[in-house]
Design a protein around this motif. Structure first.
Motif, PDB file in Angstrom:
ATOM      1  N   GLY A 282      -8.695   2.865   2.645  1.00  0.00           N
ATOM      2  CA  GLY A 282      -8.897   2.152   1.035  1.00  0.00           C
ATOM      3  C   GLY A 282      -9.881   1.044   0.695  1.00  0.00           C
ATOM      4  O   GLY A 282      -9.844   0.846   0.043  1.00  0.00           O
TER       5      GLY A 282
ATOM      6  N   LYS B  12       3.840   1.266  -1.256  1.00  0.00           N
ATOM      7  CA  LYS B  12       4.645   2.241  -2.991  1.00  0.00           C
ATOM      8  C   LYS B  12       3.143   2.232  -3.959  1.00  0.00           C
ATOM      9  O   LYS B  12       3.352   2.187  -4.870  1.00  0.00           O
ATOM     10  CB  LYS B  12       4.813   1.007  -3.157  1.00  0.00           C
ATOM     11  CG  LYS B  12       6.401   0.452  -2.254  1.00  0.00           C
ATOM     12  CD  LYS B  12       6.830  -0.741  -2.588  1.00  0.00           C
ATOM     13  CE  LYS B  12       7.571  -2.281  -1.802  1.00  0.00           C
ATOM     14  NZ  LYS B  12       8.262  -3.386  -1.567  1.00  0.00           N
ATOM     15  N   LYS B  13       1.838   2.011  -3.018  1.00  0.00           N
ATOM     16  CA  LYS B  13       0.919   3.053  -3.551  1.00  0.00           C
ATOM     17  C   LYS B  13       0.901   1.309  -5.073  1.00  0.00           C
ATOM     18  O   LYS B  13       0.184   1.723  -6.610  1.00  0.00           O
ATOM     19  CB  LYS B  13       1.092   3.988  -4.846  1.00  0.00           C
ATOM     20  CG  LYS B  13       1.608   5.591  -3.442  1.00  0.00           C
ATOM     21  CD  LYS B  13       0.168   5.669  -3.407  1.00  0.00           C
ATOM     22  CE  LYS B  13       0.530   7.576  -2.420  1.00  0.00           C
ATOM     23  NZ  LYS B  13      -0.058   7.143  -1.189  1.00  0.00           N
ATOM     24  N   GLU B  14       0.974   0.533  -5.437  1.00  0.00           N
ATOM     25  CA  GLU B  14       0.207  -0.995  -5.959  1.00  0.00           C
ATOM     26  C   GLU B  14      -0.990  -0.882  -5.850  1.00  0.00           C
ATOM     27  O   GLU B  14      -1.799  -0.718  -5.083  1.00  0.00           O
ATOM     28  CB  GLU B  14       1.158  -2.329  -4.707  1.00  0.00           C
ATOM     29  CG  GLU B  14       2.677  -2.279  -5.344  1.00  0.00           C
ATOM     30  CD  GLU B  14       3.274  -3.572  -5.140  1.00  0.00           C
ATOM     31  OE1 GLU B  14       2.259  -4.626  -5.179  1.00  0.00           O
ATOM     32  OE2 GLU B  14       4.710  -3.858  -4.320  1.00  0.00           O
ATOM     33  N   ASP B  15      -1.347  -1.424  -7.402  1.00  0.00           N
ATOM     34  CA  ASP B  15      -2.664  -1.228  -7.748  1.00  0.00           C
ATOM     35  C   ASP B  15      -3.072  -2.281  -6.870  1.00  0.00           C
ATOM     36  O   ASP B  15      -1.901  -3.573  -7.449  1.00  0.00           O
ATOM     37  CB  ASP B  15      -2.810  -1.066  -8.882  1.00  0.00           C
ATOM     38  CG  ASP B  15      -4.417  -1.186  -9.983  1.00  0.00           C
ATOM     39  OD1 ASP B  15      -4.473  -0.863  -9.189  1.00  0.00           O
ATOM     40  OD2 ASP B  15      -4.414  -1.420 -10.774  1.00  0.00           O
TER      41      ASP B  15
ATOM     42  N   MET C  67       0.066  -1.261  -0.072  1.00  0.00           N
ATOM     43  CA  MET C  67       0.022  -0.127  -0.386  1.00  0.00           C
ATOM     44  C   MET C  67       1.004   1.277   0.200  1.00  0.00           C
ATOM     45  O   MET C  67       0.537   1.940  -0.699  1.00  0.00           O
ATOM     46  CB  MET C  67      -1.052  -0.202   0.934  1.00  0.00           C
ATOM     47  CG  MET C  67      -1.954  -0.885   0.930  1.00  0.00           C
ATOM     48  SD  MET C  67      -2.704  -1.471   2.533  1.00  0.00           S
ATOM     49  CE  MET C  67      -3.589  -0.027   3.355  1.00  0.00           C
TER      50      MET C  67
END
Length: 152
Positions: A73, A49-52, A47
């Motif tokens: 989120g 690393k803002k991974e999809d 999260m």
């Protein structure tokens, strides 16, 4: 000390150990070796690393918005509603079937496993279960949001 009491105490401790430590692990083994669990710390790193990914929290709204809050989120889709919606809309989600999905519950519940199985059956390739759910997330001191507040 009475000899019968000592035997009773030993038996009680053994039964407690079986129920608390052995049974949950055996239950997981019986579910299958192909089930993928994600550790809360690993999820938090992804999260950060803002991974999809898609986080689906299948707890009830009262659990989702309670004093412990929920993971930032995550969308709240209670289990019964999840099962109805996934059966109705799985075909329309074909373009999203390669996005990682994490199923979140309170602990290691049967409903979490059923939701996992249903997504896998519908063709979602990257599905995992948050290891021991929100309770483990909180035990590891990870943050939650929206305590007692419902988004409008």
């Amino acid at each position: 000390m009475n000899g019968n009491f000592v035997y009773f105490l030993i038996a009680a401790v053994a039964v407690y150990g079986l129920l608390v430590y052995v049974f949950p692990r055996v239950k997981r083994l019986l579910r299958g070796r192909d089930v993928v669990y994600i550790d809360p710390k690993v999820l938090q790193e992804k999260m950060a690393k803002k991974e999809d990914m898609l986080l689906i929290d299948i707890r009830t709204p009262s659990e989702f918005y309670n004093m412990f809050g929920h993971i930032d989120g995550a969308i709240n889709l209670p289990f019964k509603e999840f099962m109805i919606r996934i059966n109705e809309t799985a075909d329309r989600l074909a373009g999203f079937k390669n996005i990682p999905v994490v199923i979140i519950g309170l602990r290691d519940e049967n409903n979490v496993f059923k939701a996992y199985q249903n997504l896998k059956r519908k063709g979602f390739s990257d599905v995992s279960i948050l290891n021991y759910g929100v309770s483990q997330w909180l035990r590891q001191g990870l943050p939650t949001v929206e305590r007692n507040v419902r988004k409008v």
